[in-house]
Design a protein around this motif. Structure first.
Motif, PDB file in Angstrom:
ATOM      1  N   GLY A 148       0.759  -9.858  -9.648  1.00  0.00           N
ATOM      2  CA  GLY A 148       1.883  -9.385 -10.441  1.00  0.00           C
ATOM      3  C   GLY A 148       2.547  -8.163  -9.860  1.00  0.00           C
ATOM      4  N   SER A 149       3.862  -7.997 -10.143  1.00  0.00           N
ATOM      5  CA  SER A 149       4.634  -6.851  -9.669  1.00  0.00           C
ATOM      6  C   SER A 149       5.637  -6.448 -10.736  1.00  0.00           C
ATOM      7  N   LEU A 150       6.050  -5.186 -10.662  1.00  0.00           N
ATOM      8  CA  LEU A 150       7.138  -4.696 -11.508  1.00  0.00           C
ATOM      9  C   LEU A 150       8.335  -4.390 -10.622  1.00  0.00           C
ATOM     10  N   ALA A 179      11.554  -6.039 -14.646  1.00  0.00           N
ATOM     11  CA  ALA A 179      10.980  -7.382 -14.697  1.00  0.00           C
ATOM     12  C   ALA A 179       9.530  -7.353 -14.222  1.00  0.00           C
ATOM     13  N   LYS A 180       8.638  -7.874 -15.048  1.00  0.00           N
ATOM     14  CA  LYS A 180       7.272  -8.134 -14.620  1.00  0.00           C
ATOM     15  C   LYS A 180       7.245  -9.552 -14.083  1.00  0.00           C
ATOM     16  N   VAL A 229       5.464  -8.667  -4.748  1.00  0.00           N
ATOM     17  CA  VAL A 229       6.809  -8.554  -4.182  1.00  0.00           C
ATOM     18  C   VAL A 229       6.755  -7.641  -2.960  1.00  0.00           C
ATOM     19  N   THR A 230       7.389  -8.053  -1.890  1.00  0.00           N
ATOM     20  CA  THR A 230       7.398  -7.290  -0.644  1.00  0.00           C
ATOM     21  C   THR A 230       8.743  -6.591  -0.443  1.00  0.00           C
ATOM     22  N   ALA A 248      17.954  -2.774  -6.170  1.00  0.00           N
ATOM     23  CA  ALA A 248      16.648  -3.351  -6.487  1.00  0.00           C
ATOM     24  C   ALA A 248      15.576  -2.460  -5.891  1.00  0.00           C
ATOM     25  N   ARG A 249      14.504  -2.262  -6.646  1.00  0.00           N
ATOM     26  CA  ARG A 249      13.385  -1.501  -6.092  1.00  0.00           C
ATOM     27  C   ARG A 249      12.088  -1.971  -6.709  1.00  0.00           C
ATOM     28  N   LEU A 250      11.047  -1.890  -5.917  1.00  0.00           N
ATOM     29  CA  LEU A 250       9.713  -2.268  -6.354  1.00  0.00           C
ATOM     30  C   LEU A 250       9.064  -1.067  -7.036  1.00  0.00           C
ATOM     31  N   LEU A 251       8.662  -1.232  -8.287  1.00  0.00           N
ATOM     32  CA  LEU A 251       8.030  -0.154  -9.025  1.00  0.00           C
ATOM     33  C   LEU A 251       6.521  -0.147  -8.834  1.00  0.00           C
TER      34      LEU A 251
END
Length: 268
Positions: free
Chosen positions: A190-192, A149-150, A155-156, A179-182
């Motif tokens: 923005g975050s992936l 998801a973009k 995201v922290t 769940a993991r932050l890419l």
């Protein structure tokens, strides 16, 4: 025709197991015989070591080294990288682009397993195997899906922890299996995020990310059970490989004896 083939063709008691394995593309008949003697082959869950064993390919279930073997060659299994803007239907009553255009290369009447929202792209399975579709599509069988998801904002780690710990939505509690932050923009715009879920609730990824303050901008499903999207281009479909079919059928057979599902089919 060999004497053994003639007996198989004429015999009411079934077909020799090694011939069935060879016909399914598992191995040559001689290698299949070695597999049987070594105890690597099961019929209906029971190890078979006798070379004279005959089976009914239409009703018996065979696996080698714990992986299911496809004996019914009338069943077709296709993976599609669905583009955005296409609805998950074989005949949309509102005239929107649907899945029919991706099934023209196969003579069988294929159906989609579960759904992806029109705004979501990625992996969708098409098949004419109703039992497999039932197991794969329903969240009660625990088949996991992986999404990228973009999202808006930065995201922290705390947000990732919230997603895996769980929280309440309007239709009940929810949590990501993983769940993991890419990646995250230094500018915070923005975050992936990669999410693994087995829930099939409607638009669940979008609702989860909105609930933690990061609305989804783009969403793609990269994995469905044992199947990976890999390098398949958007808008292209292909048949599953023998290994992929085996993994999918193994999953289906494990779930076939479970209790009846209690949730609606997944839509993301």
């Amino acid at each position: 025709m060999s004497d053994e083939d003639a007996r198989d063709a004429a015999g009411p008691e079934g077909v020799r197991l090694q011939k069935v394995l060879a016909g399914a593309g598992v191995a040559s008949r001689r290698v299949a015989e070695d597999m049987i003697v070594a105890g690597r082959v099961r019929v209906n869950g029971t190890v078979v070591t006798e070379l004279g064993r005959r089976i009914d390919p239409e009703s018996d279930l065979v696996d080698v080294d714990g992986t299911a073997v496809q004996l019914d060659q009338s069943k077709r299994y296709v993976v599609l990288n669905k583009p955005t803007g296409v609805v998950s239907s074989m005949n949309d009553d509102r005239g929107r682009p649907d899945l029919r255009q991706y099934t023209r290369d196969w003579p069988e009447r294929l159906y989609n397993v579960g759904r992806l929202d029109a705004d979501t792209s990625g992996l969708l399975v098409l098949t004419n195997d109703g039992e497999l579709a039932h197991v794969l599509a329903h969240p009660s069988f625990g088949v996991t899906k992986v999404y990228i998801a973009k999202v808006e904002g930065r995201v922290t780690a705390q947000t990732i922890a919230t997603l895996t710990r769980g929280f309440d939505l309007e239709d009940g509690p929810i949590r990501a299996d993983k769940a993991r932050l890419l990646s995250a923009s230094n500018a915070g715009d923005g975050s992936l995020v990669e999410l693994t879920l087995h829930s099939g609730r409607n638009r669940i990824v979008r609702r989860m990310m909105a609930a933690v303050g990061h609305p989804v901008v783009e969403l793609v499903r990269r994995q469905f059970g044992p199947l990976h999207l890999g390098t398949l281009p958007v808008g292209r479909a292909r048949e599953l490989t023998k290994l992929e079919r085996g993994a999918l059928l193994t999953l289906s057979r494990r779930g076939a004896g479970d209790a009846a599902p209690t949730e609606s089919q997944e839509t993301e």
